[in-house]
Design an enzyme around this catalytic site. Structure first.
Site, PDB file in Angstrom:
ATOM      1  N   SER A  13       0.863  -1.184   0.000  1.00 29.12           N
ATOM      2  CA  SER A  13       0.000   0.000   0.000  1.00 29.12           C
ATOM      3  C   SER A  13       0.889   1.220   0.000  1.00 29.12           C
ATOM      4  CB  SER A  13      -0.913   0.017   1.225  1.00 29.12           C
ATOM      5  OG  SER A  13      -1.491   1.295   1.409  1.00 29.12           O
ATOM      6  N   GLY A  14       0.716   2.076  -1.009  1.00 33.69           N
ATOM      7  CA  GLY A  14       1.558   3.258  -1.118  1.00 33.69           C
ATOM      8  C   GLY A  14       1.350   4.241   0.017  1.00 33.69           C
ATOM      9  N   SER A  15       0.089   4.549   0.335  1.00 32.38           N
ATOM     10  CA  SER A  15      -0.167   5.521   1.400  1.00 32.38           C
ATOM     11  C   SER A  15       0.336   4.994   2.738  1.00 32.38           C
ATOM     12  CB  SER A  15      -1.662   5.860   1.473  1.00 32.38           C
ATOM     13  OG  SER A  15      -2.433   4.700   1.665  1.00 32.38           O
TER      14      SER A  15
END
Length: 357
Positions: free
Chosen positions: A97-99
């Protein structure tokens, strides 16, 4: 684990709360010690199958909400990595997950585990999806920007038409952006993610997932069969303006019942893979993805990639994480009541097992 700091009979977790792209990621810095050895992916599998109580605790009252994700900092098994990261949320255990990766970086800096000099730092994360390299920019002793080269994204299936109750026939595709997405073009169903109400977005995306065949999932050439998709990406039209540059409004739905406040990093990668497959995005293009709440990430199409028999994309995602709070979270006997032994095991460190980073 900080047992001495906890009231009698309770367990204490050191938690940093951060946001990236509008989405909240809570990062457990210490307090979980009983993970088995092996790779970060194997540790995530242990949590999923034997100790899921930790995740459930943090996505429900009184300790959390379904819209918040939990991130666990663990030792890496790959010598090329600096830190291991396991991500959990309402959707389960995404490979990446980037965030949440950005939130983890901000939390590491807050805890003094990452230098915050003006020079750009490079950090390598080991996640269940593999290694990710992040470039971290700091100013005034705080993280200001994080840019990472995402795991390669690709369109995993051809178009499939689903019969969605209340919406008729809806064309969809499965796309991998670090986790699985069902991607829908908003124009195909008459929904603009920039102007449609959150309630209506929730209603449509929930009905869409309910119509999926549970057997329809992505087979990743390196990771094997992935879990059934729990995320929907509703894509608006590719636009360009002097103020916003090249941009796409989108909405990401996280089952059950959450419209993400941000466009998400994996969603941005999935979108770029989807647009590239359709011939709409030349290499080198930077796209600003905009959530219904006005939050943004920047995704740059770096070029093509080969993932087994799939042709995919390499992308770089950029965001601006910020630490919101640091606290101790106490878990007591009521939390453990009736739960599996694996959950209890997380808070003990038998001889020979890995300790927290």
């Amino acid at each position: 684990m900080a047992r001495d700091d906890a009231p009698a009979g309770r367990i204490s977790l050191d938690v940093v709360e951060a946001q990236a792209g509008g989405d909240i990621g809570r990062v457990v810095m210490s307090g979980v010690a009983g993970l088995p050895g092996g790779s970060v992916a194997e540790c995530a599998q242990f949590l999923q199958h034997d100790a899921d109580g930790l995740r459930r605790c943090f996505i429900s009252a009184p300790h959390g909400t379904p819209s918040h994700c939990l991130n666990l900092i663990v030792p890496p098994s790959d010598e090329r990595a600096d830190v291991g990261l396991i991500i959990m949320g309402t959707m389960g255990y995404p490979g990446f997950s980037g965030s949440n990766a950005m939130c983890a970086v901000a939390a590491l800096a807050e805890a003094g585990r990452l230098p915050t000099t003006e020079d750009e730092q490079r950090l390598v994360l080991e996640t269940p999806a593999g290694l990710s390299t992040l470039d971290v920019g700091c100013r005034a002793a705080r993280v200001e920007t994080v840019t990472y080269e995402a795991v390669p994204g690709f369109v995993a299936t051809g178009e499939r038409r689903l019969d969605v109750e209340g919406w008729g026939t809806v064309p969809v595709e499965l796309v991998y952006g670090g986790t699985s997405y069902v991607v829908v073009r908003g124009a195909e169903v008459g929904i603009d993610p920039a102007t449609t109400t959150i309630e209506s977005l929730n209603h449509f995306c929930g009905a869409l997932l309910a119509s999926l065949d549970p057997a329809w999932r992505i087979h990743h050439p390196l990771l094997g069969d992935l879990p059934p998709p729990a995320l929907v990406l509703l894509a608006g039209e590719l636009e360009s303006s002097a103020v916003k540059g090249v941009h796409v409004p989108l909405a990401v739905y996280m089952h059950p019942g959450v419209i993400c406040r941000g466009p998400t990093g994996t969603g941005t990668t999935a979108l770029l893979a989807y647009l590239t497959k359709r011939g709409e995005l030349p290499p080198g293009t930077t796209v600003r993805t905009l959530s219904p709440f006005g939050n943004a990430f920047e995704g740059t199409l770096l070029g093509g990639a080969r993932i087994g028999d799939f042709t995919g994309v390499r992308t770089a995602i950029r965001g601006h994480p910020r630490v919101l709070a640091r606290s101790q979270v106490f878990l007591d006997d009521e939390t453990f009541s009736g739960d599996e032994q694996g959950f209890r095991r997380l808070f003990d460190t038998p001889s020979g097992e890995r300790s927290p980073i």
